[in-house]
Write a protein that holds these residues in place. Structure first.
Motif, PDB file in Angstrom:
ATOM      1  N   TRP A 239       0.831  -1.212   0.000  1.00 60.14           N
ATOM      2  CA  TRP A 239       0.000   0.000   0.000  1.00 60.14           C
ATOM      3  C   TRP A 239       0.862   1.257   0.000  1.00 60.14           C
ATOM      4  O   TRP A 239       0.484   2.265  -0.612  1.00 60.14           O
ATOM      5  N   CYS A 240       2.019   1.226   0.657  1.00 59.21           N
ATOM      6  CA  CYS A 240       2.946   2.371   0.609  1.00 59.21           C
ATOM      7  C   CYS A 240       3.407   2.618  -0.826  1.00 59.21           C
ATOM      8  O   CYS A 240       3.450   3.765  -1.291  1.00 59.21           O
ATOM      9  N   THR A 241       3.758   1.532  -1.515  1.00 56.34           N
ATOM     10  CA  THR A 241       4.199   1.655  -2.907  1.00 56.34           C
ATOM     11  C   THR A 241       3.080   2.181  -3.787  1.00 56.34           C
ATOM     12  O   THR A 241       3.304   3.017  -4.676  1.00 56.34           O
ATOM     13  N   THR A 242       1.845   1.719  -3.544  1.00 61.17           N
ATOM     14  CA  THR A 242       0.692   2.202  -4.301  1.00 61.17           C
ATOM     15  C   THR A 242       0.493   3.696  -4.099  1.00 61.17           C
ATOM     16  O   THR A 242       0.240   4.448  -5.062  1.00 61.17           O
ATOM     17  N   ASN A 243       0.613   4.162  -2.863  1.00 60.43           N
ATOM     18  CA  ASN A 243       0.440   5.586  -2.582  1.00 60.43           C
ATOM     19  C   ASN A 243       1.524   6.429  -3.246  1.00 60.43           C
ATOM     20  O   ASN A 243       1.244   7.515  -3.776  1.00 60.43           O
ATOM     21  N   ILE A 244       2.762   5.949  -3.209  1.00 63.99           N
ATOM     22  CA  ILE A 244       3.861   6.672  -3.853  1.00 63.99           C
ATOM     23  C   ILE A 244       3.643   6.723  -5.358  1.00 63.99           C
ATOM     24  O   ILE A 244       3.837   7.765  -6.003  1.00 63.99           O
ATOM     25  N   TYR A 245       3.213   5.600  -5.937  1.00 66.26           N
ATOM     26  CA  TYR A 245       2.903   5.552  -7.369  1.00 66.26           C
ATOM     27  C   TYR A 245       1.803   6.559  -7.701  1.00 66.26           C
ATOM     28  O   TYR A 245       1.893   7.306  -8.681  1.00 66.26           O
ATOM     29  N   SER A 246       0.751   6.595  -6.869  1.00 66.13           N
ATOM     30  CA  SER A 246      -0.363   7.517  -7.098  1.00 66.13           C
ATOM     31  C   SER A 246       0.083   8.966  -7.011  1.00 66.13           C
ATOM     32  O   SER A 246      -0.355   9.817  -7.804  1.00 66.13           O
ATOM     33  N   ALA A 247       0.958   9.271  -6.041  1.00 68.99           N
ATOM     34  CA  ALA A 247       1.438  10.644  -5.871  1.00 68.99           C
ATOM     35  C   ALA A 247       2.205  11.108  -7.107  1.00 68.99           C
ATOM     36  O   ALA A 247       2.001  12.229  -7.595  1.00 68.99           O
ATOM     37  N   VAL A 248       3.079  10.247  -7.632  1.00 67.34           N
ATOM     38  CA  VAL A 248       3.852  10.602  -8.834  1.00 67.34           C
ATOM     39  C   VAL A 248       2.924  10.757 -10.028  1.00 67.34           C
ATOM     40  O   VAL A 248       3.015  11.723 -10.803  1.00 67.34           O
ATOM     41  N   GLN A 249       2.006   9.806 -10.195  1.00 62.41           N
ATOM     42  CA  GLN A 249       1.076   9.834 -11.319  1.00 62.41           C
ATOM     43  C   GLN A 249       0.202  11.090 -11.285  1.00 62.41           C
ATOM     44  O   GLN A 249       0.026  11.775 -12.298  1.00 62.41           O
ATOM     45  N   GLN A 250      -0.322  11.413 -10.117  1.00 62.19           N
ATOM     46  CA  GLN A 250      -1.198  12.575 -10.003  1.00 62.19           C
ATOM     47  C   GLN A 250      -0.432  13.880 -10.185  1.00 62.19           C
ATOM     48  O   GLN A 250      -0.960  14.841 -10.749  1.00 62.19           O
ATOM     49  N   THR A 251       0.814  13.928  -9.728  1.00 61.66           N
ATOM     50  CA  THR A 251       1.622  15.132  -9.916  1.00 61.66           C
ATOM     51  C   THR A 251       1.814  15.420 -11.395  1.00 61.66           C
ATOM     52  O   THR A 251       1.686  16.572 -11.842  1.00 61.66           O
ATOM     53  N   ILE A 252       2.104  14.365 -12.168  1.00 63.39           N
ATOM     54  CA  ILE A 252       2.298  14.535 -13.610  1.00 63.39           C
ATOM     55  C   ILE A 252       1.011  14.996 -14.276  1.00 63.39           C
ATOM     56  O   ILE A 252       1.007  15.936 -15.087  1.00 63.39           O
ATOM     57  N   VAL A 253      -0.114  14.362 -13.925  1.00 60.49           N
ATOM     58  CA  VAL A 253      -1.401  14.702 -14.544  1.00 60.49           C
ATOM     59  C   VAL A 253      -1.850  16.107 -14.154  1.00 60.49           C
ATOM     60  O   VAL A 253      -2.302  16.890 -15.005  1.00 60.49           O
ATOM     61  N   ILE A 254      -1.713  16.449 -12.880  1.00 56.44           N
ATOM     62  CA  ILE A 254      -2.157  17.760 -12.410  1.00 56.44           C
ATOM     63  C   ILE A 254      -1.330  18.874 -13.047  1.00 56.44           C
ATOM     64  O   ILE A 254      -1.858  19.944 -13.389  1.00 56.44           O
ATOM     65  N   ARG A 255      -0.043  18.643 -13.241  1.00 59.03           N
ATOM     66  CA  ARG A 255       0.806  19.665 -13.875  1.00 59.03           C
ATOM     67  C   ARG A 255       0.478  19.852 -15.344  1.00 59.03           C
ATOM     68  O   ARG A 255       0.527  20.967 -15.860  1.00 59.03           O
ATOM     69  N   SER A 256       0.144  18.751 -16.035  1.00 61.34           N
ATOM     70  CA  SER A 256      -0.066  18.849 -17.489  1.00 61.34           C
ATOM     71  C   SER A 256      -1.526  19.006 -17.884  1.00 61.34           C
ATOM     72  O   SER A 256      -1.829  19.643 -18.904  1.00 61.34           O
ATOM     73  N   LEU A 257      -2.459  18.434 -17.096  1.00 61.04           N
ATOM     74  CA  LEU A 257      -3.888  18.512 -17.425  1.00 61.04           C
ATOM     75  C   LEU A 257      -4.691  18.918 -16.193  1.00 61.04           C
ATOM     76  O   LEU A 257      -5.484  18.128 -15.670  1.00 61.04           O
ATOM     77  N   PRO A 258      -4.513  20.134 -15.711  1.00 62.63           N
ATOM     78  CA  PRO A 258      -5.234  20.559 -14.499  1.00 62.63           C
ATOM     79  C   PRO A 258      -6.716  20.759 -14.766  1.00 62.63           C
ATOM     80  O   PRO A 258      -7.135  20.993 -15.908  1.00 62.63           O
ATOM     81  N   ALA A 259      -7.505  20.674 -13.715  1.00 60.55           N
ATOM     82  CA  ALA A 259      -8.943  20.914 -13.831  1.00 60.55           C
ATOM     83  C   ALA A 259      -9.204  22.391 -14.083  1.00 60.55           C
ATOM     84  O   ALA A 259      -8.473  23.256 -13.589  1.00 60.55           O
ATOM     85  N   PRO A 260     -10.234  22.714 -14.871  1.00 63.85           N
ATOM     86  CA  PRO A 260     -10.545  24.122 -15.163  1.00 63.85           C
ATOM     87  C   PRO A 260     -10.822  24.911 -13.889  1.00 63.85           C
ATOM     88  O   PRO A 260     -11.581  24.483 -13.029  1.00 63.85           O
ATOM     89  N   GLY A 261     -10.178  26.082 -13.780  1.00 65.20           N
ATOM     90  CA  GLY A 261     -10.417  26.966 -12.655  1.00 65.20           C
ATOM     91  C   GLY A 261      -9.664  26.611 -11.393  1.00 65.20           C
ATOM     92  O   GLY A 261      -9.794  27.288 -10.379  1.00 65.20           O
TER      93      GLY A 261
END
Length: 324
Positions: A239-261
């Motif tokens: 579960w620690c590895t899953t959370n770290i994977y999610s954090a990296v994945q979300q950082t990339i997505v949020i930086r490149s495809l952020p939600a409007p507003g």
């Protein structure tokens, strides 16, 4: 009920066991000790990588659903304001009908954002049962007696991977397990908080959906912290590895495809403008031209008002005869 649950999880247990054994075979082929902790630890991490790779389509769907939910937040708020203060049955049914119609017309599912974590839960329970069987010596899937014996000898910083704080067979378990549980809890909190603070618009933060997520932000890590005492070392590591994977994945997505507003969208626009300003300084082009924006129209300076010319009185010598 227990037999039904066990039969439901059996294919997942077999899949988890197969991934672990296959990864372990590959690691031993390149020089890792067959009964060593690194080989079996990396085998559990391989389960995370395989599962998260298979979940990429669901993750993309989650991102699209989250963006769509934020886009329709103003419309949802209008519906809520329309029926605010009206608690009769007819009003509640009408509000529910209009809300569901808005979801249908915008092709939005408010529960789509929960799909990845819901799909991972059976994998989590499957790994729990695999590690438990390895501890007790029960065979499962491609694990034979030799592999089970090797897995039982595997250690993570001195603690057996199948140990829990409740069934510890090594004193190192009481050191390693609490540290991993803290990492698991903090990383779970960080992943959820990152979504809520960086990738939500002000309208989305003012919705009941956000308030529910905010409650889960504190409840879920607390649940994992309390129940973590009964998790095997390998399970907490998963579960620690899953959370770290999610954090990296979300950082990339949020930086490149952020939600409007969202704040992340403003940060993206600021980065693009800074990059355009540097390019404009090199090429001589305007920032607007580089960004594909319309050039600003400068207001024309207002014309100065015409000065009134005062008539001058002619000298007496130049006046015509008879002029006053």
């Amino acid at each position: 009920m227990g037999d039904f649950f066990a039969s439901l999880l059996f294919p997942i247990e077999w899949f988890v066991a197969w991934v672990m054994v296959t990864a372990h075979a590959g690691l031993t082929a390149i020089g890792f000790a067959s009964d060593g902790g690194p080989a079996w630890t990396l085998s559990i991490i391989a389960v995370v990588l395989v599962v998260r790779t298979l979940l990429i389509p669901l993750f993309v769907r989650q991102i699209k659903a989250s963006r769509a939910m934020q886009i329709i937040q103003p419309e949802l708020k209008k519906i809520q304001d329309k029926y605010k203060g009206r608690s009769d049955q007819a009003s509640r049914e009408a509000m529910t009908k209009e809300t569901m119609e808005l979801y249908r017309s915008s092709k939005t599912n408010p529960f789509a954002s929960c799909l990845p974590i819901l799909v991972q839960l059976p994998i989590f329970f499957g790994l729990f049962r695999v590690l438990n069987r390895l501890r007790t010596g029960g065979e499962i899937g491609p694990f034979n007696d030799a592999l089970i014996a090797e897995a039982q000898q595997a250690r993570f910083f001195g603690a057996p991977l199948s140990d829990t704080m409740l069934t510890a067979t090594s004193p190192w378990t009481y050191v390693v397990a609490p540290v991993l549980v803290v990492i698991m809890t903090v990383s779970q909190f960080y992943v959820q908080r990152m979504l809520m603070t960086k990738n939500m618009s002000p309208a989305a933060m003012d919705s009941p959906f956000f308030k529910q997520q905010k409650m889960l932000l504190y409840v879920l890590p607390l649940v994992f912290a309390v129940s973590g005492v009964g998790f095997a070392i390998g399970l907490v590591l998963y579960w620690c590895t899953t959370n770290i994977y999610s954090a990296v994945q979300q950082t990339i997505v949020i930086r490149s495809l952020p939600a409007p507003g969202s704040p992340a969208e403003k940060e993206l626009e600021a980065r693009r403008r800074r990059k355009a300003e540097r390019k404009a300084a090199r090429t001589g082009k305007s920032v607007e031209e580089i960004l594909g924006l319309p050039e600003p129209v400068e207001d024309a300076e207002p014309a100065a008002p015409a000065k009134r010319v005062q008539p001058r009185k002619q000298p007496r010598s130049k006046r015509k005869p008879g002029a006053a």
